[in-house]
Design a protein around this motif. Structure first.
Motif, short mmCIF file in Angstrom:
data_model
loop_
_atom_site.label_atom_id
_atom_site.label_comp_id
_atom_site.label_asym_id
_atom_site.label_seq_id
_atom_site.Cartn_x
_atom_site.Cartn_y
_atom_site.Cartn_z
N ALA A 1 -1.34 -5.29 -0.84
CA ALA A 1 -0.08 -4.74 -1.36
C ALA A 1 0.80 -5.81 -1.99
N ASN B 1 2.08 -8.27 -16.35
CA ASN B 1 2.14 -9.74 -16.49
C ASN B 1 1.77 -10.20 -17.89
N ARG C 1 4.05 -2.06 -10.51
CA ARG C 1 3.80 -0.85 -9.70
C ARG C 1 2.91 0.08 -10.51
N GLY C 2 1.77 0.41 -9.98
CA GLY C 2 0.88 1.32 -10.68
C GLY C 2 -0.56 0.89 -10.45
N SER D 1 -1.17 -6.67 -12.89
CA SER D 1 -1.91 -6.83 -14.16
C SER D 1 -1.32 -5.96 -15.26
P1 FAE Z 1 -0.15 -7.10 -6.91
O1 FAE Z 1 -0.80 -7.31 -8.23
O2 FAE Z 1 1.32 -7.30 -6.81
O3 FAE Z 1 -0.50 -5.62 -6.46
C1 FAE Z 1 0.02 -5.03 -5.30
C2 FAE Z 1 -0.05 -3.51 -5.47
O4 FAE Z 1 0.19 -2.90 -4.21
C3 FAE Z 1 0.98 -2.95 -6.45
O5 FAE Z 1 0.34 -2.10 -7.35
C4 FAE Z 1 1.95 -2.19 -5.55
O6 FAE Z 1 2.51 -1.05 -6.16
C5 FAE Z 1 1.06 -1.79 -4.39
N1 FAE Z 1 1.77 -1.59 -3.12
C6 FAE Z 1 2.68 -2.40 -2.57
N2 FAE Z 1 3.08 -1.93 -1.36
C7 FAE Z 1 2.37 -0.76 -1.15
C8 FAE Z 1 2.35 0.20 -0.10
N3 FAE Z 1 3.10 0.06 1.01
N4 FAE Z 1 1.54 1.27 -0.24
C9 FAE Z 1 0.76 1.42 -1.36
N5 FAE Z 1 0.76 0.53 -2.39
C10 FAE Z 1 1.55 -0.55 -2.28
O7 FAE Z 1 -0.82 -7.97 -5.78
N6 FAE Z 1 0.32 -14.18 -13.04
C11 FAE Z 1 -0.56 -14.87 -13.80
O8 FAE Z 1 -1.54 -15.41 -13.27
N7 FAE Z 1 -0.37 -14.97 -15.16
C12 FAE Z 1 0.71 -14.42 -15.79
O9 FAE Z 1 0.85 -14.52 -17.01
C13 FAE Z 1 1.66 -13.73 -14.99
N8 FAE Z 1 2.77 -13.18 -15.55
C14 FAE Z 1 3.58 -12.37 -14.78
C15 FAE Z 1 4.63 -11.69 -15.39
C16 FAE Z 1 5.38 -10.78 -14.65
C17 FAE Z 1 6.52 -10.04 -15.30
C18 FAE Z 1 5.09 -10.56 -13.28
C19 FAE Z 1 5.87 -9.57 -12.46
C20 FAE Z 1 4.06 -11.25 -12.66
C21 FAE Z 1 3.30 -12.16 -13.40
N9 FAE Z 1 2.23 -12.84 -12.83
C22 FAE Z 1 1.40 -13.59 -13.59
C23 FAE Z 1 1.97 -12.75 -11.37
C24 FAE Z 1 0.78 -11.86 -11.02
O10 FAE Z 1 0.85 -10.63 -11.70
C25 FAE Z 1 0.75 -11.67 -9.50
O11 FAE Z 1 0.62 -12.94 -8.90
C26 FAE Z 1 -0.37 -10.78 -9.04
O12 FAE Z 1 -0.28 -9.50 -9.61
C27 FAE Z 1 -0.39 -10.64 -7.52
O13 FAE Z 1 -1.59 -9.98 -7.16
P2 FAE Z 1 -1.77 -9.27 -5.76
O14 FAE Z 1 -3.18 -8.85 -5.64
O15 FAE Z 1 -1.22 -10.14 -4.69
#
Ligand code: FAE
Length: 529
Positions: A310, A141, A132-133, A138
């Motif tokens: 999101a 992770n 969140r942020g 990114s």
């Molecule tokens: P994401 O990055 O989740 O961004 C969505 C954004 O939308 C967030 O900032 C939310 O706060 C915001 N949001 C949600 N709903 C709303 C709303 N209603 N209104 C306004 N804002 C909103 O989306 N992946 C890798 O490839 N390599 C790694 O090493 C890896 N390690 C990870 C470790 C952890 C602890 C976690 C949690 C995840 C990891 N991932 C890793 C997964 C990766 O971070 C994830 O697949 C992507 O961040 C997803 O990208 P999106 O663009 O789908």
């Protein structure tokens, strides 16, 4: 550094210094040509390409901008000493490990809930971790940046031109994200990857292959922090609650570039709550909060083009709510379907006393055990650290497996949230594939599983995931480029498009797919090249 990126980084620093919740130029509200929900991978790519094409774009992010230091001089807290910055409105941290030596020493009470950087969305049988942020996932992770096996990618997304992806969009994504690979000589001699070498030796002894995994953490920075020439981050237990140094999160790459176009504005601590039709465009409901969760303002913003980024759960929830409350009643039935965990499962092995893994461990994984080609039990298991500052004799892994099970979401009218339907049994295929691999390693080395880390003495934890994928699939909820069916000017840009599995960590693919989709949409729908 390009002039554009410099301008964007300056805008981010200025916003942090003045505590603004708006970064970039003021929009001529209440109407913006393009609105992007979220600031994760799909959203950041989309905003940069829209801004660079001269289209005024507003991004709405529910989390904070993370670049203001707290009282300790740091922006983020470490996994060893978490405070309110760690979790998104939780009273207690919820780290993936529950206990250590069966002791409740991993998680901490946090006091008053606060807009921290890591969220765990708890559904029955499944906890979904998300960032969140400004920068989304990114920020939290592990930075692992592999490109999927081409044959598997073609199986998962057969309608996507793999040639274009592997020749153009994957290389573009890797370059833009700043992906780098550890120097093999450094990997072989540094104590901070002893844990990885120990696990590699065990895997080889059992007949498995291992591979080096690229990352967006700067391995040159890591060398400097090891020599104490730079402030420590990967060597200071920092990762899931944010890295203070070393990692190229999106605010340092795509989002800085997007702001640097001068056409992109980011509003933080603002949540999109509703979406309705508005002429040829859309009207979104916004709720702005302070960092303690108090709603300070509700408003609406109209746009012509609406891009949803999101995240898998966030985008799916917004669309389900719109369909089920009747604001966009004709949204396709496919919304809410096809969700998966990327086969995530965590496990740990107990090593022999003569086989220590090291007291100083880099939080940034760099090796994986690659059993992906196995016909029945494919697994790609990243060798994870256990950076507690003590010798643990433990080898920890996050395995990515093939799990054909899919969950689905329904809208809950009482809570106004999306409910995930995922039974405990649906995690069994993930556990089986991981167990096939690690049983063989344990047998070859004469070791056992650690049972002290997950409640109930479980050796495997497949009741949480880091890689939520799906909910609004490409080619089902949308056309082949993320255009929502029957809804001109409404697009999906993020992990919600990917059908539950990828075989590797997903962000490089999410980024590359978003690059491909926005290139097409800019040319066809917005007449920009
Ligand atoms: P994401 O990055 O989740 O961004 C969505 C954004 O939308 C967030 O900032 C939310 O706060 C915001 N949001 C949600 N709903 C709303 C709303 N209603 N209104 C306004 N804002 C909103 O989306 N992946 C890798 O490839 N390599 C790694 O090493 C890896 N390690 C990870 C470790 C952890 C602890 C976690 C949690 C995840 C990891 N991932 C890793 C997964 C990766 O971070 C994830 O697949 C992507 O961040 C997803 O990208 P999106 O663009 O789908």
């Amino acid at each position: 550094m390009t002039r554009r990126r410099f301008a964007g980084l300056t805008a981010l620093t200025a916003a942090a210094a003045t505590g603004l919740t708006r970064i970039g130029p003021a929009e001529a509200a209440p109407y913006v040509p393009a609105l992007v929900v979220g600031t994760g991978y799909g959203a950041a790519v989309t905003a940069l390409r829209l801004g660079a094409a001269g289209i005024k774009t507003t991004m709405i992010e529910m989390g904070q901008l993370w670049n203001t230091a707290g009282k300790d001089g740091k922006v983020f807290c470490s996994t060893l000493n978490p405070d309110r910055r760690s979790m998104w409105f939780h009273r207690r941290t919820e780290a993936p490990l529950d206990t250590f030596l069966w002791l409740d020493v991993v998680n901490r009470d946090l006091g008053r809930p606060y807009a921290g950087v890591l969220d765990r969305i708890d559904f029955p049988n499944m906890g979904v971790y998300v960032g969140r942020g400004v920068g989304g996932g990114s920020l939290v992770n592990g930075g692992m940046a592999p490109t999927p096996d081409r044959a598997y990618f073609e199986k998962v997304l057969p309608q996507v031109d793999a040639d274009a992806m592997y020749r153009r969009y994957f290389p573009l994504a890797r370059r833009m994200l700043g992906v780098n690979t550890i120097d093999p000589r450094y990997l072989e001699q540094t104590p901070v990857y002893k844990y990885a070498r120990v696990s590699r030796r065990h895997a080889h002894r059992a007949g498995f292959r291992t591979s080096v995994v690229p990352n967006v953490y700067d391995f040159n920075y890591l060398r400097r922090e090891e020599k104490k020439q730079a402030p420590r981050s990967a060597l200071a237990g920092e990762v899931i609650y944010g890295n203070n140094h070393g990692k190229l999160s999106l605010d340092k790459t795509y989002l800085a570039d997007a702001l640097g176009t001068g056409n992109v504005t980011i509003r933080t601590l603002t949540r999109v709550t509703t979406i309705r039709q508005h002429g040829k465009g859309y009207l979104v409901g916004l709720e702005q909060i302070d960092a303690w969760g108090k709603v300070i303002r509700r408003s609406e913003l109209a746009c012509r083009h609406l891009f949803l980024g999101a995240g898998s759960v966030g985008t799916t929830e917004l669309l389900l709510r719109a369909r089920e409350t009747g604001t966009l009643p004709d949204l396709p039935a496919a919304i809410g379907r096809g969700w998966g965990t990327n086969g995530n499962v965590m496990t740990a092995r107990a090593n022999h006393l003569w086989d220590p893994t090291g007291t100083l461990q880099s939080t940034i994984p760099t090796l994986a055990i690659d059993n992906w080609r196995h016909p029945k039990h494919p697994a790609f298991a990243e060798i994870a650290p256990l950076p507690v500052g003590l010798e643990t004799w433990a080898s920890l892994y996050l395995a990515i497996t093939v799990n054909p099970e899919r969950g689905h979401f329904t809208y809950n009218h009482h809570t106004d949230r999306a409910d995930l339907h995922w039974s405990a049994g649906q995690s069994t295929p993930s556990i089986r594939s991981a167990q096939f691999l690690f049983d063989k390693i344990n047998k070859a080395i004469g070791t056992t599983y650690r049972r002290d880390l997950f409640t109930g003495n479980r050796p495997f934890a497949a009741d949480f995931c880091y890689h939520p994928l799906g909910g609004a699939l490409l080619g089902k909820a949308t056309d082949n480029y993320g255009r929502v069916r029957n809804h001109p000017n409404l697009y999906i840009t993020d992990s919600a498009l990917i059908p539950g599995t990828l075989g590797v960590n997903p962000f490089v693919t999410i980024t590359a797919l978003a690059e491909r989709n926005i290139t097409h949409i800019l040319a066809k729908d917005l007449n920009r090249r």
